[in-house]
Design a protein around this motif. Sequence first.
Motif, mmCIF file in Angstrom:
data_model
loop_
_atom_site.group_PDB
_atom_site.id
_atom_site.type_symbol
_atom_site.label_atom_id
_atom_site.label_comp_id
_atom_site.label_asym_id
_atom_site.label_seq_id
_atom_site.Cartn_x
_atom_site.Cartn_y
_atom_site.Cartn_z
ATOM 1 N N MET A 1 2.290 29.418 -7.008
ATOM 2 C CA MET A 1 1.299 30.469 -6.935
ATOM 3 C C MET A 1 1.778 31.594 -6.057
ATOM 4 N N ALA A 2 2.941 31.464 -5.487
ATOM 5 C CA ALA A 2 3.485 32.498 -4.626
ATOM 6 C C ALA A 2 3.669 33.804 -5.384
ATOM 7 N N ALA A 3 3.851 33.711 -6.709
ATOM 8 C CA ALA A 3 4.059 34.905 -7.516
ATOM 9 C C ALA A 3 2.756 35.653 -7.787
ATOM 10 N N LEU A 4 1.613 35.032 -7.504
ATOM 11 C CA LEU A 4 0.342 35.681 -7.759
ATOM 12 C C LEU A 4 0.065 36.736 -6.696
ATOM 13 N N VAL A 5 -0.429 37.868 -7.145
ATOM 14 C CA VAL A 5 -0.797 38.917 -6.205
ATOM 15 C C VAL A 5 -2.126 38.562 -5.569
ATOM 16 N N SER A 6 -2.484 39.282 -4.531
ATOM 17 C CA SER A 6 -3.677 38.922 -3.767
ATOM 18 C C SER A 6 -4.954 38.994 -4.608
ATOM 19 N N SER A 7 -5.060 39.954 -5.540
ATOM 20 C CA SER A 7 -6.274 40.029 -6.367
ATOM 21 C C SER A 7 -6.355 38.818 -7.313
ATOM 22 N N THR A 8 -5.202 38.375 -7.828
ATOM 23 C CA THR A 8 -5.171 37.204 -8.691
ATOM 24 C C THR A 8 -5.481 35.955 -7.881
ATOM 25 N N ARG A 9 -4.982 35.909 -6.662
ATOM 26 C CA ARG A 9 -5.255 34.772 -5.778
ATOM 27 C C ARG A 9 -6.746 34.706 -5.462
ATOM 28 N N ALA A 10 -7.355 35.851 -5.226
ATOM 29 C CA ALA A 10 -8.792 35.888 -4.961
ATOM 30 C C ALA A 10 -9.581 35.435 -6.188
ATOM 31 N N LEU A 11 -9.116 35.830 -7.376
ATOM 32 C CA LEU A 11 -9.777 35.400 -8.604
ATOM 33 C C LEU A 11 -9.635 33.895 -8.789
ATOM 34 N N PHE A 12 -8.458 33.349 -8.484
ATOM 35 C CA PHE A 12 -8.264 31.903 -8.594
ATOM 36 C C PHE A 12 -9.160 31.168 -7.594
ATOM 37 N N THR A 13 -9.299 31.691 -6.393
ATOM 38 C CA THR A 13 -10.188 31.086 -5.398
ATOM 39 C C THR A 13 -11.631 31.104 -5.905
ATOM 40 N N GLU A 14 -12.015 32.202 -6.541
ATOM 41 C CA GLU A 14 -13.352 32.294 -7.117
ATOM 42 C C GLU A 14 -13.525 31.274 -8.253
ATOM 43 N N ALA A 15 -12.457 31.085 -9.036
ATOM 44 C CA ALA A 15 -12.483 30.114 -10.128
ATOM 45 C C ALA A 15 -12.635 28.686 -9.582
ATOM 46 N N VAL A 16 -11.883 28.367 -8.543
ATOM 47 C CA VAL A 16 -11.987 27.039 -7.930
ATOM 48 C C VAL A 16 -13.398 26.828 -7.385
ATOM 49 N N SER A 17 -13.940 27.845 -6.763
ATOM 50 C CA SER A 17 -15.297 27.766 -6.232
ATOM 51 C C SER A 17 -16.306 27.511 -7.353
ATOM 52 N N ALA A 18 -16.143 28.198 -8.478
ATOM 53 C CA ALA A 18 -17.058 28.015 -9.610
ATOM 54 C C ALA A 18 -16.953 26.606 -10.177
ATOM 55 N N VAL A 19 -15.730 26.101 -10.292
ATOM 56 C CA VAL A 19 -15.540 24.747 -10.842
ATOM 57 C C VAL A 19 -16.149 23.706 -9.902
ATOM 58 N N LEU A 20 -15.833 23.794 -8.631
ATOM 59 C CA LEU A 20 -16.322 22.786 -7.683
ATOM 60 C C LEU A 20 -17.834 22.867 -7.487
ATOM 61 N N SER A 21 -18.385 24.071 -7.469
ATOM 62 C CA SER A 21 -19.829 24.181 -7.247
ATOM 63 C C SER A 21 -20.637 23.757 -8.465
ATOM 64 N N SER A 22 -20.002 23.686 -9.632
ATOM 65 C CA SER A 22 -20.719 23.193 -10.818
ATOM 66 C C SER A 22 -20.448 21.713 -11.079
ATOM 67 N N TRP A 23 -19.696 21.075 -10.204
ATOM 68 C CA TRP A 23 -19.354 19.665 -10.340
ATOM 69 C C TRP A 23 -20.512 18.815 -9.817
ATOM 70 N N PRO A 24 -21.176 18.035 -10.667
ATOM 71 C CA PRO A 24 -22.344 17.262 -10.226
ATOM 72 C C PRO A 24 -22.068 16.299 -9.064
ATOM 73 N N VAL A 25 -20.899 15.695 -9.034
ATOM 74 C CA VAL A 25 -20.579 14.746 -7.955
ATOM 75 C C VAL A 25 -20.599 15.458 -6.601
ATOM 76 N N LEU A 26 -19.998 16.631 -6.545
ATOM 77 C CA LEU A 26 -19.985 17.387 -5.289
ATOM 78 C C LEU A 26 -21.379 17.900 -4.952
ATOM 79 N N GLN A 27 -22.134 18.324 -5.960
ATOM 80 C CA GLN A 27 -23.506 18.786 -5.725
ATOM 81 C C GLN A 27 -24.343 17.679 -5.087
ATOM 82 N N ILE A 28 -24.251 16.494 -5.642
ATOM 83 C CA ILE A 28 -25.028 15.362 -5.123
ATOM 84 C C ILE A 28 -24.569 15.009 -3.710
ATOM 85 N N ALA A 29 -23.262 15.024 -3.483
ATOM 86 C CA ALA A 29 -22.732 14.702 -2.149
ATOM 87 C C ALA A 29 -23.227 15.700 -1.108
ATOM 88 N N VAL A 30 -23.245 16.973 -1.471
ATOM 89 C CA VAL A 30 -23.701 18.007 -0.537
ATOM 90 C C VAL A 30 -25.208 17.918 -0.340
#
Length: 187
Positions: free
Chosen positions: A1-30
């Motif tokens: 991921m070193a080749a990703l620019v900062s805007s792409t890195r921010a988008l990937f972080t947003e994507a990870v956040s969307a995936v994890l926050s929609s994960w029922p197991v994590l929702q229940i744990a939180v």
Amino acid sequence: MAALVSSTRALFTEAVSAVLSSWPVLQIAVDNGFGGVYSQQKAEWMVDAVQQYFCDNKDLKQVEVEDFLSDLMNNEFDTVIDDGSLPQVAQKVCVMFQQCQQGKLAEVREHIHQLELKRAAGRAKVTAVKAPTEEEEESGDDEESMECDEDGAGASVSSAAVKDQQPPSAMAAEEEDDGWTVVRRRK
């Protein structure tokens, strides 16, 4: 991921956040505080940890991401995931990472939007299992019960205590209700 620019890195972080926050197991744990009082902060930190994991490692396989997510959930939330959702979550994150690397940012944004719609539709909830009623719990033959006074102040006399007061000759070969024969030592 070193080749990703900062805007792409921010988008990937947003994507990870969307995936994890929609994960029922994590929702229940939180929601249920499996990670202690800082469960929400741990879930937010987990997004950064996953993003950093992709930054630090090249050519990650889905199985490696599964193991990493499993370790995070086990260590931070004392949760073992055995509902089959772990491979799906790892696959979503891996696909979005590859799309970010390939410059398919519109597709990543669309996935994020879909996940946010899913999350807005409703969070996962824990449902209580119906406890058996007293009638279901008690089966006539193997019932074990305690006899207590109404006020609970005194001890009650059970049928076994009455049998102990009978003469020894009568008890020597007496068969108990459960099919056992009580053998007493002679005096």
